[in-house]
Scaffold this motif. Structure first.
Motif, PDB file in Angstrom:
ATOM      1  N   UNK A 170       0.870  -1.239   0.037  1.00  0.00           N
ATOM      2  CA  UNK A 170       0.532   0.297   0.128  1.00  0.00           C
ATOM      3  C   UNK A 170       0.524   0.796  -0.568  1.00  0.00           C
ATOM      4  N   UNK A 171       0.252   1.966  -0.449  1.00  0.00           N
ATOM      5  CA  UNK A 171       0.833   3.741  -0.606  1.00  0.00           C
ATOM      6  C   UNK A 171       1.064   3.986   1.049  1.00  0.00           C
ATOM      7  N   UNK A 172       1.983   5.430   1.245  1.00  0.00           N
ATOM      8  CA  UNK A 172       1.520   5.463   2.547  1.00  0.00           C
ATOM      9  C   UNK A 172       0.624   7.030   2.644  1.00  0.00           C
ATOM     10  N   UNK A 173      -0.009   7.186   3.945  1.00  0.00           N
ATOM     11  CA  UNK A 173      -0.889   8.227   3.940  1.00  0.00           C
ATOM     12  C   UNK A 173      -0.192   9.218   5.279  1.00  0.00           C
ATOM     13  N   UNK A 174      -0.243  10.355   5.114  1.00  0.00           N
ATOM     14  CA  UNK A 174       0.231  11.300   5.913  1.00  0.00           C
ATOM     15  C   UNK A 174      -0.705  12.958   5.987  1.00  0.00           C
ATOM     16  N   UNK A 175      -0.825  12.484   7.897  1.00  0.00           N
ATOM     17  CA  UNK A 175      -1.733  13.631   7.810  1.00  0.00           C
ATOM     18  C   UNK A 175      -1.311  15.557   6.828  1.00  0.00           C
ATOM     19  N   UNK A 176      -1.941  16.428   7.310  1.00  0.00           N
ATOM     20  CA  UNK A 176      -1.579  17.425   6.408  1.00  0.00           C
ATOM     21  C   UNK A 176      -2.243  18.177   7.428  1.00  0.00           C
ATOM     22  N   UNK A 216      -2.868  13.099   3.561  1.00  0.00           N
ATOM     23  CA  UNK A 216      -2.867  12.790   1.670  1.00  0.00           C
ATOM     24  C   UNK A 216      -2.431  10.896   1.687  1.00  0.00           C
ATOM     25  N   UNK A 217      -3.740  10.085   0.815  1.00  0.00           N
ATOM     26  CA  UNK A 217      -3.024   9.390   0.237  1.00  0.00           C
ATOM     27  C   UNK A 217      -1.673   9.205  -0.914  1.00  0.00           C
ATOM     28  N   UNK A 230     -13.588  14.295   8.415  1.00  0.00           N
ATOM     29  CA  UNK A 230     -11.866  13.563   7.626  1.00  0.00           C
ATOM     30  C   UNK A 230     -12.025  13.170   6.517  1.00  0.00           C
ATOM     31  N   UNK A 231     -11.138  14.285   5.729  1.00  0.00           N
ATOM     32  CA  UNK A 231     -11.197  14.173   3.970  1.00  0.00           C
ATOM     33  C   UNK A 231      -9.432  13.406   3.761  1.00  0.00           C
ATOM     34  N   UNK A 232      -9.131  12.581   3.064  1.00  0.00           N
ATOM     35  CA  UNK A 232      -8.400  12.341   2.198  1.00  0.00           C
ATOM     36  C   UNK A 232      -8.320  12.473   0.995  1.00  0.00           C
ATOM     37  N   UNK A 233      -7.821  13.544   0.603  1.00  0.00           N
ATOM     38  CA  UNK A 233      -7.071  13.329  -0.971  1.00  0.00           C
ATOM     39  C   UNK A 233      -6.367  12.627  -1.434  1.00  0.00           C
ATOM     40  N   UNK A 234      -6.454  11.951  -2.856  1.00  0.00           N
ATOM     41  CA  UNK A 234      -5.838  10.950  -3.121  1.00  0.00           C
ATOM     42  C   UNK A 234      -4.993  11.610  -4.035  1.00  0.00           C
TER      43      UNK A 234
END
Length: 296
Positions: free
Chosen positions: A5-11, A23-24, A281-285
């Motif tokens: 999987x690709x990493x997820x980081x909080x912005x 950010x995904x 909670x929002x994730x931008x790909x």
């Protein structure tokens, strides 16, 4: 090889204080086959191999990340590649097409815009086969049944990483990523696609068609927003450039201007005007190639 999987980081950004934003980083899957490009291509590469095909042919504009990614995937996995480009040839080649040809060996051919609109016509496909030999056909943007299923796997991966996610935002060019992403999310979560095309009203129908083709049914947990295209595909304005520069200064990341920057600009605007509710909670790909800022 591509890494998932690709990493997820909080912005952390003071322009989005009302939501938790992450950010995904699908751009980190592979330097030359980033983001949704790998997720769309993976199943098709397997299918091409199983069919005994040694050539991939696909369509795209002169700045198409899909064209570049197909060239890189062909080079990595042993396929010849042909890119059918919309419009006339312009020399020297832009960085996207130069990378596809020089670095990864793709052959290019060009169609004027009228003929390009007939890219699904069997007669044109037959002409291309007569010129280049038998090939495995990838549609423009790579969006087909296998592609949307690959993007549905992205949704499952993301929810496992961020179980509390409420809203997922992605850029939209052909609709495949949004179609698979929304289909892979449960109904209580929402997907928002930010169109990078001027006149993208047709995209909603494309997404629905892709969902029905890939999964046998459509879903209602998504929408496309159309006002953040900045003039259309592969077009940019001083406002978008200023946003990219400011984002790089704040976060050390230079956003891909064709897709990702328009999505992020739209996301910030939708948080500000309440279309993305406070407390979400929002994730931008991050689907396209982005670059870390190199400081002296």
């Amino acid at each position: 090889m591509p890494q998932v999987p690709s990493p997820v980081a909080q912005l952390f950004d003071d322009r989005t204080p009302s939501v938790r934003l992450l950010l995904k980083r699908d751009d980190l899957i592979h330097p030359d086959i980033p983001g949704n490009k790998w997720r769309k291509l993976a199943g098709n590469l397997t299918s091409a191999s199983e069919q005994g095909s040694d050539t991939l042919l696909t369509f795209g504009g002169a700045y198409s990340n899909h064209i570049a990614a197909t060239a890189a995937a062909g080079s990595l996995f042993g396929f010849r590649t042909v890119g059918v480009i919309r419009g006339e040839e312009h020399l020297p080649l832009n960085p996207v097409l130069a990378r596809a040809t020089v670095q990864h060996g793709m052959r290019l051919t060009y169609l004027d815009r009228t003929r390009y609109r007939a890219k699904r016509d069997p007669g044109l496909v037959a002409e291309l086969a007569a010129e280049f030999g038998p090939f495995y056909l990838l549609p423009e943007g790579g969006s087909n049944e296998l592609a949307v299923r690959g993007c549905a796997e992205l949704a499952a991966e993301l929810v496992a990483q961020v179980p509390e996610v409420d809203v997922v935002v992605c850029p939209v060019g052909t609709g495949g990523t949004l179609a698979g992403l929304a289909a892979g999310l449960d109904p209580v979560r929402r997907a928002i696609g930010v169109s990078v095309l001027k006149g993208g009203g047709f995209l909603a129908e494309e997404v629905t068609t892709l969902q029905r083709t890939g999964f046998g049914h459509g879903t209602s947990n998504w929408r496309v927003v159309e006002e953040f295209h900045f003039g259309g595909y592969a077009r940019r304005t001083p406002v978008l450039d200023a946003f990219i520069d400011d984002f790089a200064e704040r976060h050390g990341l230079v956003l891909d201007w064709v897709y990702v920057a328009k999505m992020m600009y739209g996301l910030f605007a939708m948080v500000a005007d309440g279309r993305i509710p406070a407390g979400s909670t929002v994730v931008a790909v991050i689907t396209g190639r982005c670059e870390d800022v190199v400081k002296p």
